[in-house]
Design a protein around this motif. Structure first.
Motif, PDB file in Angstrom:
ATOM      1  N   GLN A   1      57.882  56.124  56.143  1.00 25.12           N
ATOM      2  CA  GLN A   1      56.603  55.820  56.791  1.00 25.12           C
ATOM      3  C   GLN A   1      55.502  56.812  56.440  1.00 25.12           C
ATOM      4  OE1 GLN A   1      56.086  53.298  59.250  1.00 25.12           O
ATOM      5  NE2 GLN A   1      58.100  52.478  58.735  1.00 25.12           N
ATOM      6  N   LYS A   2      55.837  58.102  56.444  1.00 28.35           N
ATOM      7  CA  LYS A   2      54.809  59.134  56.327  1.00 28.35           C
ATOM      8  C   LYS A   2      54.925  59.866  54.996  1.00 28.35           C
ATOM      9  CE  LYS A   2      54.442  59.777  61.251  1.00 28.35           C
ATOM     10  NZ  LYS A   2      55.756  59.472  61.856  1.00 28.35           N
ATOM     11  N   ARG A   3      53.845  60.554  54.661  1.00 28.86           N
ATOM     12  CA  ARG A   3      53.810  61.336  53.417  1.00 28.86           C
ATOM     13  C   ARG A   3      55.023  62.249  53.325  1.00 28.86           C
ATOM     14  NH1 ARG A   3      52.164  66.232  53.131  1.00 28.86           N
ATOM     15  NH2 ARG A   3      51.181  66.058  55.176  1.00 28.86           N
ATOM     16  N   GLU A   4      55.361  62.924  54.431  1.00 31.32           N
ATOM     17  CA  GLU A   4      56.476  63.878  54.379  1.00 31.32           C
ATOM     18  C   GLU A   4      57.827  63.186  54.190  1.00 31.32           C
ATOM     19  OE1 GLU A   4      54.097  63.733  56.694  1.00 31.32           O
ATOM     20  OE2 GLU A   4      54.866  64.068  58.720  1.00 31.32           O
ATOM     21  N   ASP A   5      57.927  61.905  54.578  1.00 35.52           N
ATOM     22  CA  ASP A   5      59.181  61.168  54.349  1.00 35.52           C
ATOM     23  C   ASP A   5      59.426  61.011  52.841  1.00 35.52           C
ATOM     24  OD1 ASP A   5      59.072  60.914  57.089  1.00 35.52           O
ATOM     25  OD2 ASP A   5      58.466  58.804  57.061  1.00 35.52           O
ATOM     26  N   PHE A   6      58.357  60.656  52.125  1.00 33.71           N
ATOM     27  CA  PHE A   6      58.471  60.502  50.672  1.00 33.71           C
ATOM     28  C   PHE A   6      58.752  61.859  50.021  1.00 33.71           C
ATOM     29  CE2 PHE A   6      56.225  56.732  52.051  1.00 33.71           C
ATOM     30  CZ  PHE A   6      56.845  55.734  51.315  1.00 33.71           C
ATOM     31  N   ALA A   7      58.097  62.889  50.531  1.00 33.76           N
ATOM     32  CA  ALA A   7      58.298  64.237  49.975  1.00 33.76           C
ATOM     33  C   ALA A   7      59.737  64.711  50.216  1.00 33.76           C
ATOM     34  CB  ALA A   7      57.299  65.210  50.591  1.00 33.76           C
ATOM     35  N   ASP A   8      60.253  64.505  51.417  1.00 29.87           N
ATOM     36  CA  ASP A   8      61.622  64.951  51.738  1.00 29.87           C
ATOM     37  C   ASP A   8      62.655  64.220  50.876  1.00 29.87           C
ATOM     38  OD1 ASP A   8      60.532  66.598  53.633  1.00 29.87           O
ATOM     39  OD2 ASP A   8      61.199  65.432  55.376  1.00 29.87           O
ATOM     40  N   MET A   9      62.450  62.910  50.724  1.00 28.08           N
ATOM     41  CA  MET A   9      63.386  62.127  49.902  1.00 28.08           C
ATOM     42  C   MET A   9      63.379  62.636  48.459  1.00 28.08           C
ATOM     43  SD  MET A   9      63.250  58.029  49.134  1.00 28.08           S
ATOM     44  CE  MET A   9      61.513  58.062  48.631  1.00 28.08           C
ATOM     45  N   ALA A  10      62.192  62.821  47.896  1.00 26.64           N
ATOM     46  CA  ALA A  10      62.104  63.240  46.493  1.00 26.64           C
ATOM     47  C   ALA A  10      62.644  64.657  46.307  1.00 26.64           C
ATOM     48  CB  ALA A  10      60.664  63.134  45.998  1.00 26.64           C
ATOM     49  N   MET A  11      62.385  65.521  47.284  1.00 29.98           N
ATOM     50  CA  MET A  11      62.867  66.909  47.168  1.00 29.98           C
ATOM     51  C   MET A  11      64.403  66.948  47.206  1.00 29.98           C
ATOM     52  SD  MET A  11      61.239  69.483  46.406  1.00 29.98           S
ATOM     53  CE  MET A  11      62.173  70.910  45.874  1.00 29.98           C
ATOM     54  N   ALA A  12      64.995  66.096  48.039  1.00 33.58           N
ATOM     55  CA  ALA A  12      66.469  66.030  48.087  1.00 33.58           C
ATOM     56  C   ALA A  12      67.012  65.603  46.724  1.00 33.58           C
ATOM     57  CB  ALA A  12      66.919  65.059  49.175  1.00 33.58           C
TER      58      ALA A  12
END
Ligand code: HPA
Ligand code: ZN
Length: 315
Positions: free
Chosen positions: A69-80
């Motif tokens: 949903q949020k910018r940080e969701d995409f960031a967390d997924m990609a960082m993992a």
């Protein structure tokens, strides 16, 4: 063999960022965003990952992406993803994302791209991994919808290096997207396309001649057309092959039946990639190890494949 492969620098050129969303993180994001999942637990979700073909996978994959949903969701997924793949020798990634999967749910294109860009910057500074983004159009939707997506992307033109084509292949030939790819190329974007995963060799010809792609994603069905194989060899057009994906989606019955080694022997510029690692049971290192084992690849052949991945990259 595993240590040899993990220490070998590799680039990944066929990776859907939405396909890196592990069940654990999916549950975490669902809870963070107040979204109910259809599955009671991580184990129950994982147990549902039994696919009979591409479409049976896509149905569950699009559903899973609903927790983002949020910018940080995409960031967390990609960082993992970056952390995991980096631990297996990843140095560079060219990453697909499917904006239409998100904009159709009311998520802004800008939200998706800002989150992914944030992770790309962190991956570079914290892990020394470089990356680029490839915007994929969903081929089961219309070309007009793809064109609207390109309109949304152009204000953020510098965030992406290329456009691609993914989702349900059969019945959706590359020629359906001739105009949107022409416009993307006029904007200076490079082009790639999924072709010849479930679709016929004719779709690979169309991707090359009509969409003017620089690489073919999957492409394994080229083997049915000797003239096409000769063209791929003559022009050294890379194939981004995804061995574990091909077995999970029943393109090949087992890894031993995979044609990667035959293609390599014929002189095709093949690479090894993970496609959707959270769903198919392996990241880039595991794809290399399992393929090397099943097809008895030599160290020299594995080095060639890793070298191909850098030669075939857009950097
Ligand atoms: N093929 C087509 N579309 C996809 C794939 C794939 O392997 N993975 C995610 N979207
Ligand atoms: Zn793919």
């Amino acid at each position: 063999m595993r240590e040899f492969i993990e220490s070998l620098p590799k680039a990944e050129l066929h990776l859907h960022i939405e396909g890196t969303l592990e069940p654990g993180l999916m549950f975490e994001l669902a809870s963070r965003n107040g979204i109910a999942l259809r599955y009671p637990s991580v184990e129950a979700l994982r147990a549902a990952y039994q696919f009979s073909d591409l479409q049976s996978f896509l149905d569950i994959y699009y559903e899973g992406a609903g927790v983002l949903q949020k910018r940080e969701d995409f960031a967390d997924m990609a960082m993992a993803y970056f952390r995991k793949a980096s631990s297996q020798g990843l140095k560079h990634a060219e990453i697909f994302f499917d904006p239409q999967t998100h904009t159709s749910r009311g998520i802004k294109y800008e939200t998706v791209v800002r989150g992914l860009r944030e992770a790309q910057e962190r991956a570079k500074s914290e892990l020394g991994v470089t990356s680029a983004l490839i915007l994929c159009f969903l081929r089961h939707l219309s070309e007009d919808e793809a064109m609207l997506t390109l309109d949304e992307a152009l204000p953020f033109r510098d965030a992406i290096v290329a456009v691609g084509l993914d989702s349900s292949e059969r019945g959706h030939p590359p020629s359906k997207f001739a105009r949107v790819f022409e416009r993307a190329r006029a904007e200076g974007l490079l082009a790639v396309a999924h072709a010849g995963e479930e679709g016929p060799p004719e779709y690979i010809w169309e991707a090359l001649d009509i969409l003017k792609v620089r690489r073919i994603d999957h492409g394994v069905r080229c083997i049915e057309d000797p003239r096409l194989v000769q063209r791929l060899v003559d022009e050294q057009i890379p194939l981004t092959v995804c061995p574990l994906s091909n077995v999970k989606l029943r393109v090949f019955d087992t890894l031993r039946d995979h044609n990667l080694k035959r293609l390599l022997d014929l002189g095709v510029k093949v690479t090894i990639n993970s496609d959707d690692p959270a769903y198919f049971g392996g990241y880039i290192g595991e794809n290399y190890v399992a393929t090397a084992d099943a097809l008895a690849l030599t160290q020299a052949e594995i080095e060639t494949i890793a070298k191909n991945s850098f030669d075939a990259s857009f950097v």
